[in-house]
Design a protein around this motif. Structure first.
Motif, PDB file in Angstrom:
ATOM      1  N   LYS A  99       0.822  -1.218   0.000  1.00  0.00           N
ATOM      2  CA  LYS A  99       0.000   0.000   0.000  1.00  0.00           C
ATOM      3  C   LYS A  99       0.853   1.264   0.000  1.00  0.00           C
ATOM      4  N   TYR A 100       0.414   2.215  -0.800  1.00  0.00           N
ATOM      5  CA  TYR A 100       1.013   3.547  -0.775  1.00  0.00           C
ATOM      6  C   TYR A 100       0.258   4.382   0.250  1.00  0.00           C
ATOM      7  N   HIS A 101       0.993   4.877   1.241  1.00  0.00           N
ATOM      8  CA  HIS A 101       0.363   5.756   2.230  1.00  0.00           C
ATOM      9  C   HIS A 101       0.630   7.202   1.859  1.00  0.00           C
ATOM     10  N   LEU A 102      -0.413   7.976   1.817  1.00  0.00           N
ATOM     11  CA  LEU A 102      -0.295   9.411   1.583  1.00  0.00           C
ATOM     12  C   LEU A 102      -0.861  10.118   2.811  1.00  0.00           C
ATOM     13  N   PHE A 103       0.026  10.786   3.550  1.00  0.00           N
ATOM     14  CA  PHE A 103      -0.428  11.684   4.607  1.00  0.00           C
ATOM     15  C   PHE A 103      -0.335  13.086   4.027  1.00  0.00           C
ATOM     16  N   TYR A 104      -1.030  14.025   4.611  1.00  0.00           N
ATOM     17  CA  TYR A 104      -0.989  15.369   4.032  1.00  0.00           C
ATOM     18  C   TYR A 104      -1.382  16.411   5.065  1.00  0.00           C
ATOM     19  N   SER A 164      -2.959  19.330  10.775  1.00  0.00           N
ATOM     20  CA  SER A 164      -3.002  17.932  11.198  1.00  0.00           C
ATOM     21  C   SER A 164      -2.506  17.096  10.025  1.00  0.00           C
ATOM     22  N   TRP A 165      -2.339  15.813  10.265  1.00  0.00           N
ATOM     23  CA  TRP A 165      -1.987  14.922   9.149  1.00  0.00           C
ATOM     24  C   TRP A 165      -3.217  14.123   8.731  1.00  0.00           C
ATOM     25  N   GLY A 166      -3.737  14.418   7.534  1.00  0.00           N
ATOM     26  CA  GLY A 166      -4.757  13.566   6.934  1.00  0.00           C
ATOM     27  C   GLY A 166      -4.081  12.296   6.424  1.00  0.00           C
ATOM     28  N   HIS A 167      -4.880  11.311   6.045  1.00  0.00           N
ATOM     29  CA  HIS A 167      -4.313  10.020   5.658  1.00  0.00           C
ATOM     30  C   HIS A 167      -5.169   9.339   4.596  1.00  0.00           C
ATOM     31  N   ALA A 168      -4.510   8.802   3.578  1.00  0.00           N
ATOM     32  CA  ALA A 168      -5.208   8.007   2.571  1.00  0.00           C
ATOM     33  C   ALA A 168      -4.263   6.901   2.107  1.00  0.00           C
ATOM     34  N   VAL A 169      -4.818   5.817   1.590  1.00  0.00           N
ATOM     35  CA  VAL A 169      -3.982   4.739   1.055  1.00  0.00           C
ATOM     36  C   VAL A 169      -4.456   4.325  -0.328  1.00  0.00           C
ATOM     37  N   SER A 170      -3.529   3.726  -1.061  1.00  0.00           N
ATOM     38  CA  SER A 170      -3.832   3.305  -2.422  1.00  0.00           C
ATOM     39  C   SER A 170      -2.980   2.095  -2.752  1.00  0.00           C
ATOM     40  N   GLU A 215      -8.186   5.474  -0.866  1.00  0.00           N
ATOM     41  CA  GLU A 215      -9.177   5.238   0.192  1.00  0.00           C
ATOM     42  C   GLU A 215      -8.835   6.185   1.351  1.00  0.00           C
ATOM     43  N   HIS A 216      -9.828   6.953   1.796  1.00  0.00           N
ATOM     44  CA  HIS A 216      -9.574   7.876   2.905  1.00  0.00           C
ATOM     45  C   HIS A 216      -9.574   7.133   4.231  1.00  0.00           C
ATOM     46  N   LEU A 217      -8.615   7.468   5.085  1.00  0.00           N
ATOM     47  CA  LEU A 217      -8.541   6.870   6.422  1.00  0.00           C
ATOM     48  C   LEU A 217      -8.680   7.996   7.451  1.00  0.00           C
ATOM     49  N   PRO A 218      -8.900   7.632   8.715  1.00  0.00           N
ATOM     50  CA  PRO A 218      -9.052   8.675   9.744  1.00  0.00           C
ATOM     51  C   PRO A 218      -7.802   9.552   9.848  1.00  0.00           C
ATOM     52  N   ILE A 219      -7.991  10.753  10.342  1.00  0.00           N
ATOM     53  CA  ILE A 219      -6.870  11.664  10.580  1.00  0.00           C
ATOM     54  C   ILE A 219      -5.823  10.944  11.417  1.00  0.00           C
ATOM     55  N   ALA A 220      -4.556  11.066  11.009  1.00  0.00           N
ATOM     56  CA  ALA A 220      -3.487  10.339  11.695  1.00  0.00           C
ATOM     57  C   ALA A 220      -2.987  11.104  12.909  1.00  0.00           C
ATOM     58  N   LEU A 221      -2.680  12.359  12.726  1.00  0.00           N
ATOM     59  CA  LEU A 221      -2.146  13.180  13.813  1.00  0.00           C
ATOM     60  C   LEU A 221      -2.996  14.438  13.845  1.00  0.00           C
ATOM     61  N   GLU A 222      -3.687  14.645  14.937  1.00  0.00           N
ATOM     62  CA  GLU A 222      -4.656  15.747  14.955  1.00  0.00           C
ATOM     63  C   GLU A 222      -4.190  16.873  15.869  1.00  0.00           C
ATOM     64  N   CYS A 223      -4.255  18.070  15.321  1.00  0.00           N
ATOM     65  CA  CYS A 223      -3.896  19.306  16.018  1.00  0.00           C
ATOM     66  C   CYS A 223      -4.442  19.305  17.454  1.00  0.00           C
ATOM     67  N   GLU A 224      -3.597  19.738  18.401  1.00  0.00           N
ATOM     68  CA  GLU A 224      -3.993  19.673  19.816  1.00  0.00           C
ATOM     69  C   GLU A 224      -4.188  21.050  20.426  1.00  0.00           C
ATOM     70  N   SER A 225      -5.250  21.173  21.216  1.00  0.00           N
ATOM     71  CA  SER A 225      -5.524  22.445  21.902  1.00  0.00           C
ATOM     72  C   SER A 225      -5.661  22.195  23.400  1.00  0.00           C
ATOM     73  N   ASP A 226      -5.477  23.251  24.192  1.00  0.00           N
ATOM     74  CA  ASP A 226      -5.709  23.081  25.634  1.00  0.00           C
ATOM     75  C   ASP A 226      -7.179  23.360  25.956  1.00  0.00           C
ATOM     76  N   LEU A 284      -2.937   3.444  11.141  1.00  0.00           N
ATOM     77  CA  LEU A 284      -4.320   3.788  11.503  1.00  0.00           C
ATOM     78  C   LEU A 284      -4.376   4.606  12.787  1.00  0.00           C
ATOM     79  N   THR A 285      -3.659   4.153  13.814  1.00  0.00           N
ATOM     80  CA  THR A 285      -3.648   4.909  15.072  1.00  0.00           C
ATOM     81  C   THR A 285      -2.209   5.199  15.460  1.00  0.00           C
ATOM     82  N   TRP A 286      -2.020   6.295  16.129  1.00  0.00           N
ATOM     83  CA  TRP A 286      -0.666   6.799  16.377  1.00  0.00           C
ATOM     84  C   TRP A 286      -0.448   7.143  17.842  1.00  0.00           C
ATOM     85  N   THR A 287       0.786   6.923  18.282  1.00  0.00           N
ATOM     86  CA  THR A 287       1.179   7.322  19.634  1.00  0.00           C
ATOM     87  C   THR A 287       2.348   8.284  19.515  1.00  0.00           C
ATOM     88  N   GLN A 288       2.265   9.405  20.197  1.00  0.00           N
ATOM     89  CA  GLN A 288       3.397  10.324  20.161  1.00  0.00           C
ATOM     90  C   GLN A 288       4.440   9.875  21.165  1.00  0.00           C
TER      91      GLN A 288
END
Ligand code: FRU
Length: 704
Positions: A32-37, A50-56, A63-74, A157-161
């Motif tokens: 699979k080709y992963h495209l984050f953006y 944030s990092w969007g995510h799609a695979v091909s 195919e669109h996948l859930p957001i990989a890394l999402e902007c964080e606020s307090d 699919l899911t990420w840990t910082q």
């Protein structure tokens, strides 16, 4: 429904909704080709990155996948961390220690070795809009940019910082003051030294930093590179990768690719590359690939040199008409802010010639064209970009043009004031003829200026850089990790910061380019990066819809009947020989009066491929004044009389990408036609062209 909206690209990637910019973390893994953006989950302009995510599986259907890394606020809604551009690798050997045992029946309890995941690691810039303390203890300043990592054990699919983020907190000694302009890490595995290598930029210093690591967490600085060649504006989104030379397995070179904004060939965003050697520690550019701004081609005739004298345009016989204010050397200027000093190697920037103009024209004395190229060192004009007032255009449109026989045959609209660059025009078709240079000001603002230092005639062009694409809309391109170097594919963001946030689309904003396979090829004794759309795109082609060869083609326009809907999305191949003609091309998205048209062609006199979007449709959305959007985008490609010229043209609802047959020249341009006019017309100018063939395939939608 998505993907049917007006202007929605049908065979390019775009997110279902919201804003997108740079491609990130391109990695091929397990088929699979992963495209984050770069993605804003909350709107159609830049923000909350944030990092969007799609695979091909084929680089064509995504195919669109859930957001990989999402902007964080307090809890007060202050944004703490945005995920800026970066890369991704698969850590097959678990150098990072982030792998976990695979919980499957086969692997357990049978005395077999435990199986582990292959973690996917994202390496990105943490952009911190608010001062705070990170969980790991790092004290963060407001506006800081640092390099961080995150890992995924489920194929992205899911990420840990990583709890130790950021992994590179600050720029190295000597550059501490660049703590808020330090970004865009591109990481790859370097076989020869068995290390991870990271390249990242100090954007405002045009400095590449090269780091190495054995575990992706601890990084040591190896070396610095730059600035070189097109060195203005911010340097962003670097990548460094090997390619075989002319397909030879034993001969490998490294390519450094980078985005520049502003300071591209056309305002503002552009992408350049430099070929060289990389040993795991330093990048050494090939001398043939370094354009020394002080060196002019041997045998050049200096037509006018304003730089080394105190003479003014007037002293040298130029005349001014119109409401013209001040001609002559300029004094101190805001360019100091931009740190342009030393660019010419003289230590001080004292090179202006042409002062402030309003509503005027300045004309050179008449001269005879004596050599194949006319080149000039030019700055200023339209889009001064002052880092302190970034994004606020405070200037006016000025163009520098060559007139032969009463016609403008070449024209360069000023870049940003701080970008002092060489431009060359091929004038082989006009040798012996009389000509004049013109500087004109469209006067849409209060003040305009342009700086021309040296004008020369030469047998070869005075280039300043290798451009990956000569159009306005190819930026932040990066290649995939995880592919063999003979299969190196890159994707670019098909937009330009000059107007990206205003393009007239509704649900979403921005698309990616067609993925392009890159290789190195020697052309006319020069090693060049060449590109072709990935071959899998052909899975979307319809049968041939039109195919015809004209032994000769007279001046004028000939209709090419292409049925809807493919008259708005097609692959069109145009092939021709010279004959007596001066220009051959194709007109797309045109109406019966040609008041709307996008023109693509080859000019034999100027020896260039071009895309002309002066009349391609909507451009009123652009807020910059003067409007940088309308234009003719030109890529010099010298040819011999006997050469067959091939142009492969890919038209989508709101873009056109053009490649010559070898892939040495690419021009990418967005277009926003104002109505559904989609006539296709073959044309030639100035005589009879020979062996002209047109072949059209429709391109089916990848989305519906
Ligand atoms: C390039 C860029 C990068 C940065 C990102 C932020 O277009 O400015 O340098 O990481 O966009 O979205």
């Amino acid at each position: 429904a998505y993907y049917t909206e007006e202007y929605r690209p049908q065979f390019h990637f775009s997110p279902e909704m919201n804003w997108m910019n740079d491609p990130n973390g391109l990695v091929y893994h397990d088929g699979k080709y992963h495209l984050f953006y770069q993605y804003n989950p909350n709107g159609t302009t830049w923000g909350f990155m944030s990092w969007g995510h799609a695979v091909s599986t084929d680089l064509v259907h995504w195919e669109h996948l859930p957001i990989a890394l999402e902007c964080e606020s307090d809890s007060n809604g202050n944004v703490l961390e945005m995920f800026f551009s970066g890369s991704a690798v698969v850590d097959v050997d678990n150098t990072s220690g982030f792998a976990v045992p695979v919980h499957d029946k086969k692997g357990r309890g049978r005395g077999k070795k435990k199986r582990y995941t292959k973690p996917m690691i994202a390496i990105y810039t943490s952009n911190y809009p608010t001062a705070h303390t990170e969980p790991g203890g790092a004290v963060i300043r407001e506006g800081q940019q640092s390099q961080s990592i995150a890992y995924s054990n489920d194929d992205g699919l899911t990420w840990t910082q990583y709890e130790g983020n950021p992994v590179i907190e600050s720029p190295p000694p000597g550059y501490e003051d660049q703590w808020n302009q330090f970004r865009d890490p591109y990481v790859f595995w370097h076989e020869q030294t068995s290390k991870w290598i990271m390249v990242a930029f100090l954007a405002m210093k045009q400095k590449l930093l090269i780091y190495s690591s054995t575990n992706l967490k601890d990084w040591s600085l190896e070396s610095l590179f730059g600035p070189e060649n097109a060195r203005f504006g911010q340097w962003e989104c670097p990548s460094l990768f090997p390619l075989h030379v002319d397909g030879s397995r034993s001969n490998e070179k490294w390519v450094l690719m980078m985005a520049i904004n502003p300071g591209g060939l056309v305002p503002a965003s552009g992408t350049q590359y430099i070929i060289g050697e990389f040993d795991g520690s330093t990048f050494v550019p090939d001398q043939a690939d370094i354009y020394d701004p002080t060196q002019i081609p041997s045998g050049s005739i200096v037509f006018q040199d304003f730089e080394s004298t105190s003479s003014t345009f007037e002293d040298l016989g130029w005349t001014a008409t119109g409401d013209f204010v001040g001609l002559g050397p300029r004094q101190a200027s805001t360019v100091d802010v931009w740190d342009i000093r030393g660019y010419l190697g003289t230590g001080v920037f004292t090179t202006y010639l042409f002062g402030d103009v309003a509503k005027g024209t300045v004309t050179s004395p008449t001269f005879t064209i004596t050599k194949d190229y006319i080149s000039f060192l030019i700055a200023g004009g339209s889009y001064p970009y002052n880092p302190l007032t970034a994004g606020t255009p405070d200037d006016n449109q000025v163009s520098f043009s060559l007139v032969v026989d009463g016609e403008i045959v070449h024209s360069q609209t000023g870049g940003n004031s701080e970008a002092l660059v060489w431009r060359s025009w091929n004038v082989a078709g006009y040798v012996g003829q009389e000509a004049q240079l013109l500087i004109t000001d469209a006067n849409t603002g209060p003040l305009a200026h342009i700086h021309v230092d040296e004008i020369i005639f030469s047998d070869t062009p005075k280039d300043e850089a290798n451009w990956i694409d000569y159009g306005p809309d190819y930026y932040a391109a990066v290649p995939f990790n995880g592919l063999p170097s003979d299969d190196r594919v890159a994707i670019g963001w098909m937009n330009n910061w000059a107007y990206a946030q205003n393009i007239p689309t509704t649900t979403w904003r921005s698309a990616m380019s067609i993925p392009r396979k890159m290789s190195l090829k020697t052309i006319n004794n020069k090693l060049k990066l060449v590109q072709q759309p990935v071959s899998t795109l052909s899975s979307l082609y319809t049968r041939t819809l039109y195919s015809r060869t004209y032994k000769t083609l007279q001046s004028g326009q000939t209709n090419v009947p292409v049925p809807a809907p493919y008259n708005t999305r097609m692959k069109l191949t145009l092939e021709f020989k010279r004959g007596t003609v001066s220009q051959v091309g194709i007109i797309l998205r045109s109406n019966s009066t040609n008041s709307q048209e996008t023109v693509i062609g080859y000019d034999f006199l100027g020896q260039y491929v071009f895309v002309d979007r002066f009349k391609s449709g909507d451009n009123a959305f652009v807020t910059w004044q003067p409007n940088p959007y309308p234009g003719r985008f030109v890529a010099t490609m010298p040819t011999k009389t006997t050469d067959v010229i091939t142009l492969n043209i890919f038209l989508d609802w709101s873009s056109v990408e053009v490649f010559d047959g070898l892939g040495q020249v690419a021009i990418t341009s967005q277009i926003f036609p104002l109505d559904d006019s989609a006539d296709v017309k073959l044309y030639s100018v100035g005589g009879t062209a020979s062996s002209v063939s047109v072949d059209v395939n429709g391109i089916k939608s990848a989305w519906t």
